[in-house]
Design a protein around this motif. Sequence first.
Motif, PDB file in Angstrom:
ATOM      1  N   TYR A 166       9.278  -8.665  -1.226  1.00  0.00           N
ATOM      2  CA  TYR A 166       8.492  -9.536  -1.874  1.00  0.00           C
ATOM      3  C   TYR A 166       8.996 -11.097  -1.654  1.00  0.00           C
ATOM      4  CZ  TYR A 166       6.678  -5.545  -3.937  1.00  0.00           C
ATOM      5  OH  TYR A 166       6.089  -4.244  -4.398  1.00  0.00           O
ATOM      6  N   PRO A 167       7.986 -11.863  -1.555  1.00  0.00           N
ATOM      7  CA  PRO A 167       8.575 -13.323  -1.188  1.00  0.00           C
ATOM      8  C   PRO A 167       9.296 -13.862  -2.383  1.00  0.00           C
ATOM      9  CG  PRO A 167       6.184 -13.403  -1.231  1.00  0.00           C
ATOM     10  CD  PRO A 167       6.752 -11.855  -1.282  1.00  0.00           C
ATOM     11  N   THR A 168       8.939 -13.539  -3.554  1.00  0.00           N
ATOM     12  CA  THR A 168       9.331 -14.055  -5.017  1.00  0.00           C
ATOM     13  C   THR A 168       9.679 -13.129  -5.883  1.00  0.00           C
ATOM     14  OG1 THR A 168       7.204 -14.400  -5.880  1.00  0.00           O
ATOM     15  CG2 THR A 168       8.220 -16.406  -4.405  1.00  0.00           C
ATOM     16  N   LEU A 169      10.329 -13.207  -7.079  1.00  0.00           N
ATOM     17  CA  LEU A 169      10.611 -12.547  -7.978  1.00  0.00           C
ATOM     18  C   LEU A 169       9.254 -11.875  -8.592  1.00  0.00           C
ATOM     19  CD1 LEU A 169      11.939 -10.622 -10.298  1.00  0.00           C
ATOM     20  CD2 LEU A 169      12.636 -12.806 -11.208  1.00  0.00           C
ATOM     21  N   GLN A 170       8.389 -13.164  -8.797  1.00  0.00           N
ATOM     22  CA  GLN A 170       7.017 -13.050  -9.549  1.00  0.00           C
ATOM     23  C   GLN A 170       6.214 -12.061  -8.783  1.00  0.00           C
ATOM     24  OE1 GLN A 170       8.722 -16.036  -9.185  1.00  0.00           O
ATOM     25  NE2 GLN A 170       9.238 -16.329 -11.066  1.00  0.00           N
ATOM     26  N   ALA A 171       6.005 -12.108  -7.495  1.00  0.00           N
ATOM     27  CA  ALA A 171       5.280 -11.230  -6.546  1.00  0.00           C
ATOM     28  C   ALA A 171       5.851 -10.001  -6.540  1.00  0.00           C
ATOM     29  CB  ALA A 171       5.432 -11.877  -5.197  1.00  0.00           C
ATOM     30  N   MET A 172       7.213  -9.631  -6.957  1.00  0.00           N
ATOM     31  CA  MET A 172       7.843  -8.378  -6.951  1.00  0.00           C
ATOM     32  C   MET A 172       7.425  -7.505  -8.212  1.00  0.00           C
ATOM     33  SD  MET A 172      11.512  -6.766  -6.195  1.00  0.00           S
ATOM     34  CE  MET A 172      12.574  -7.978  -7.212  1.00  0.00           C
ATOM     35  N   LEU A 173       7.673  -8.474  -9.325  1.00  0.00           N
ATOM     36  CA  LEU A 173       7.112  -7.763 -10.631  1.00  0.00           C
ATOM     37  C   LEU A 173       5.697  -7.356 -10.740  1.00  0.00           C
ATOM     38  CD1 LEU A 173       9.159 -10.286 -13.188  1.00  0.00           C
ATOM     39  CD2 LEU A 173       9.778  -8.159 -12.316  1.00  0.00           C
ATOM     40  N   ALA A 174       4.964  -8.426 -10.297  1.00  0.00           N
ATOM     41  CA  ALA A 174       3.401  -8.023 -10.297  1.00  0.00           C
ATOM     42  C   ALA A 174       3.308  -6.847  -9.227  1.00  0.00           C
ATOM     43  CB  ALA A 174       2.611  -9.048  -9.597  1.00  0.00           C
ATOM     44  N   GLY A 175       3.759  -6.821  -8.241  1.00  0.00           N
ATOM     45  CA  GLY A 175       3.492  -5.744  -6.920  1.00  0.00           C
ATOM     46  C   GLY A 175       3.848  -4.240  -7.555  1.00  0.00           C
ATOM     47  N   GLU A 176       5.196  -4.519  -8.287  1.00  0.00           N
ATOM     48  CA  GLU A 176       5.771  -3.075  -8.679  1.00  0.00           C
ATOM     49  C   GLU A 176       4.966  -2.747  -9.850  1.00  0.00           C
ATOM     50  OE1 GLU A 176       8.429  -1.111  -7.222  1.00  0.00           O
ATOM     51  OE2 GLU A 176       7.860  -2.714  -5.653  1.00  0.00           O
ATOM     52  N   SER A 177       4.574  -3.704 -10.672  1.00  0.00           N
ATOM     53  CA  SER A 177       3.860  -3.187 -11.781  1.00  0.00           C
ATOM     54  C   SER A 177       2.520  -2.520 -11.409  1.00  0.00           C
ATOM     55  CB  SER A 177       3.533  -4.537 -12.651  1.00  0.00           C
ATOM     56  OG  SER A 177       4.925  -5.023 -13.394  1.00  0.00           O
ATOM     57  N   ALA A 178       2.025  -2.876 -10.564  1.00  0.00           N
ATOM     58  CA  ALA A 178       0.550  -2.482  -9.980  1.00  0.00           C
ATOM     59  C   ALA A 178       0.811  -0.919  -9.441  1.00  0.00           C
ATOM     60  CB  ALA A 178      -0.093  -3.261  -8.870  1.00  0.00           C
ATOM     61  N   LEU A 179       1.898  -0.521  -9.100  1.00  0.00           N
ATOM     62  CA  LEU A 179       2.150   0.888  -8.617  1.00  0.00           C
ATOM     63  C   LEU A 179       2.162   2.043  -9.797  1.00  0.00           C
ATOM     64  CD1 LEU A 179       5.226   0.189  -5.974  1.00  0.00           C
ATOM     65  CD2 LEU A 179       2.721   0.425  -5.289  1.00  0.00           C
ATOM     66  N   PRO A 180       1.717   3.109  -8.978  1.00  0.00           N
ATOM     67  CA  PRO A 180       2.016   4.454  -9.890  1.00  0.00           C
ATOM     68  C   PRO A 180       3.406   4.353 -10.734  1.00  0.00           C
ATOM     69  CG  PRO A 180       0.813   4.794  -7.985  1.00  0.00           C
ATOM     70  CD  PRO A 180       1.403   3.481  -7.896  1.00  0.00           C
ATOM     71  N   ALA A 181       3.381   4.619 -12.093  1.00  0.00           N
ATOM     72  CA  ALA A 181       4.612   4.813 -12.937  1.00  0.00           C
ATOM     73  C   ALA A 181       5.956   5.461 -11.989  1.00  0.00           C
ATOM     74  CB  ALA A 181       4.182   5.355 -14.243  1.00  0.00           C
ATOM     75  N   ASP A 182       5.281   6.824 -11.361  1.00  0.00           N
ATOM     76  CA  ASP A 182       6.346   7.317 -10.659  1.00  0.00           C
ATOM     77  C   ASP A 182       6.860   6.971  -9.458  1.00  0.00           C
ATOM     78  OD1 ASP A 182       4.157   7.879  -9.274  1.00  0.00           O
ATOM     79  OD2 ASP A 182       4.643  10.261  -9.359  1.00  0.00           O
ATOM     80  N   GLN A 183       6.354   5.584  -9.150  1.00  0.00           N
ATOM     81  CA  GLN A 183       6.775   5.342  -8.039  1.00  0.00           C
ATOM     82  C   GLN A 183       7.432   3.603  -8.002  1.00  0.00           C
ATOM     83  OE1 GLN A 183       3.756   5.083  -4.828  1.00  0.00           O
ATOM     84  NE2 GLN A 183       2.785   6.804  -5.626  1.00  0.00           N
ATOM     85  N   ARG A 184       7.045   3.069  -8.974  1.00  0.00           N
ATOM     86  CA  ARG A 184       7.547   1.531  -8.952  1.00  0.00           C
ATOM     87  C   ARG A 184       8.849   1.693  -9.632  1.00  0.00           C
ATOM     88  NH1 ARG A 184       4.453   1.677 -14.896  1.00  0.00           N
ATOM     89  NH2 ARG A 184       2.545   1.338 -13.335  1.00  0.00           N
ATOM     90  N   MET A 185       9.293   0.495  -9.279  1.00  0.00           N
ATOM     91  CA  MET A 185      10.848   0.150  -9.849  1.00  0.00           C
ATOM     92  C   MET A 185      10.857   0.519 -11.282  1.00  0.00           C
ATOM     93  SD  MET A 185      11.980  -3.803  -9.469  1.00  0.00           S
ATOM     94  CE  MET A 185      11.398  -5.144 -10.721  1.00  0.00           C
ATOM     95  N   GLU A 186      12.178   0.746 -11.642  1.00  0.00           N
ATOM     96  CA  GLU A 186      12.409   0.815 -13.505  1.00  0.00           C
ATOM     97  C   GLU A 186      13.465  -0.142 -13.526  1.00  0.00           C
ATOM     98  OE1 GLU A 186      12.746   5.305 -13.905  1.00  0.00           O
ATOM     99  OE2 GLU A 186      13.334   5.419 -11.937  1.00  0.00           O
ATOM    100  N   VAL A 187      14.541  -0.543 -12.868  1.00  0.00           N
ATOM    101  CA  VAL A 187      15.179  -1.583 -13.279  1.00  0.00           C
ATOM    102  C   VAL A 187      15.233  -2.655 -12.130  1.00  0.00           C
ATOM    103  CG1 VAL A 187      18.054  -1.803 -13.488  1.00  0.00           C
ATOM    104  CG2 VAL A 187      16.873   0.417 -13.903  1.00  0.00           C
ATOM    105  N   LEU A 188      15.568  -3.964 -12.821  1.00  0.00           N
ATOM    106  CA  LEU A 188      15.694  -4.911 -11.857  1.00  0.00           C
ATOM    107  C   LEU A 188      17.437  -5.206 -11.987  1.00  0.00           C
ATOM    108  CD1 LEU A 188      14.640  -7.254  -9.924  1.00  0.00           C
ATOM    109  CD2 LEU A 188      14.738  -8.570 -12.201  1.00  0.00           C
ATOM    110  N   ALA A 189      17.970  -5.345 -10.810  1.00  0.00           N
ATOM    111  CA  ALA A 189      19.250  -5.922 -10.548  1.00  0.00           C
ATOM    112  C   ALA A 189      19.191  -7.302 -10.164  1.00  0.00           C
ATOM    113  CB  ALA A 189      19.940  -5.191  -9.439  1.00  0.00           C
ATOM    114  N   ILE A 190      19.725  -8.129 -11.062  1.00  0.00           N
ATOM    115  CA  ILE A 190      19.927  -9.809 -10.793  1.00  0.00           C
ATOM    116  C   ILE A 190      21.277 -10.093  -9.998  1.00  0.00           C
ATOM    117  CG2 ILE A 190      19.728 -11.841 -11.797  1.00  0.00           C
ATOM    118  CD1 ILE A 190      17.979 -10.314 -14.029  1.00  0.00           C
TER     119      ILE A 190
END
Length: 402
Positions: A63-87
Amino acid sequence: MSKPQGIRYGMVGGGEGAFIGAVHRMAAALDGDFTLVSGAFSSDSDRNLRSAAALGLDSARVYPTLQAMLAGESALPADQRMEVLAIVTPNHLHAPAAVAALDSGFHVMSEKPMALNLDEALAIEAAVARSGKLYGLTFTYSGYPLVEEARVRVARGDFGVIRLVQAEYWQGWLSLPIDRDGQKQAEWRTDPARAGLGGCLGDIGTHAFHLAEHVSGLAVEAVSADLATHVPGRRLDDDVAALLRFEGGGRGVLKATQVAAGEENGLRLRIYGEKGGLEWSQMEPNTLILRWLDRPAEIVRAGGPGLDALTTARLRTPAGHPEGYVEAFANLYGSFGRALRAGAKTPAAGTVDWFPGIQDGLRTMTFIEAMIENSAGMAKWTSLAGVADARRRAQSPGRIQG
């Protein structure tokens, strides 16, 4: 029984040329408990894509930005999306990224320090409370097995009442003005806008402070500080010293510097009670020295006899096989992962599932502000509780937005 799927995590920062991002990835992968599935590694598009390709990531999860990653991952099925963000970004992005991730329903594992200042740290605390998600900080040195052995021996009273604590962290890499010569790691660490209120203080002084409190089991009540900047033109401190007053009457000294020319990574801790004491050095991490009032000194070795079960649980190799920085890092990731799988809301103190969390972050940010306030003023001592209480009273809600 088959091993459960690795905890899915995404990373913000840590792209091509970054040091700490690679360390996080190695640590997360070491025990097979985590799987990197997504990333926003750099604001530079080409570097972001190159970093992802080098890590073998699916291009759809870059993803180009964090905001895009949070939105994109949230849209995925629960068993596929990321669970943890490493900063693993520079410091100025830690708080906005943490709050945004927590409010989006993701757990957070953050590089330290947790924020630019205590106000931002309190905003993260509020986000943790309303989200119910786990928040971890990589105060790496607390993950070393013999640091745990030292903590256990102090906690069970081997040395009696603790009287003296000395924590020091000596480096020399900023002895010359390499921050003005374009050295990337030096440049942002000496920039107040990206590093925060403290330079050496925030970068390594917090490690020494955290280790002092974690191993001694005592809270610092007040500091008497001296912050210095030895390299002309540098905008943040590069040399820090403090006297410490601990609860219960203990006294301490903290010294952190990045201008001790020739020093590498000299983090050392010494703690003494009425019956004896201990000494540990990060550059010799497999050795713990015990000193006694009434008998000869002892040398305790990682993997050797006489270690507590909490220590041996953090070891991976037999005696004589060196373990170091990445393994200590991995111990924190392992504890965080176990807590996540168990549905824990906070670190389990005094267990193998402990990791530095929100309270450790708040303590270190309070320490930074107390040190700066004391060094700049005329008061002999500055109370950490006084600083924390003043910030909580003054804080307005919603300061950090996702």
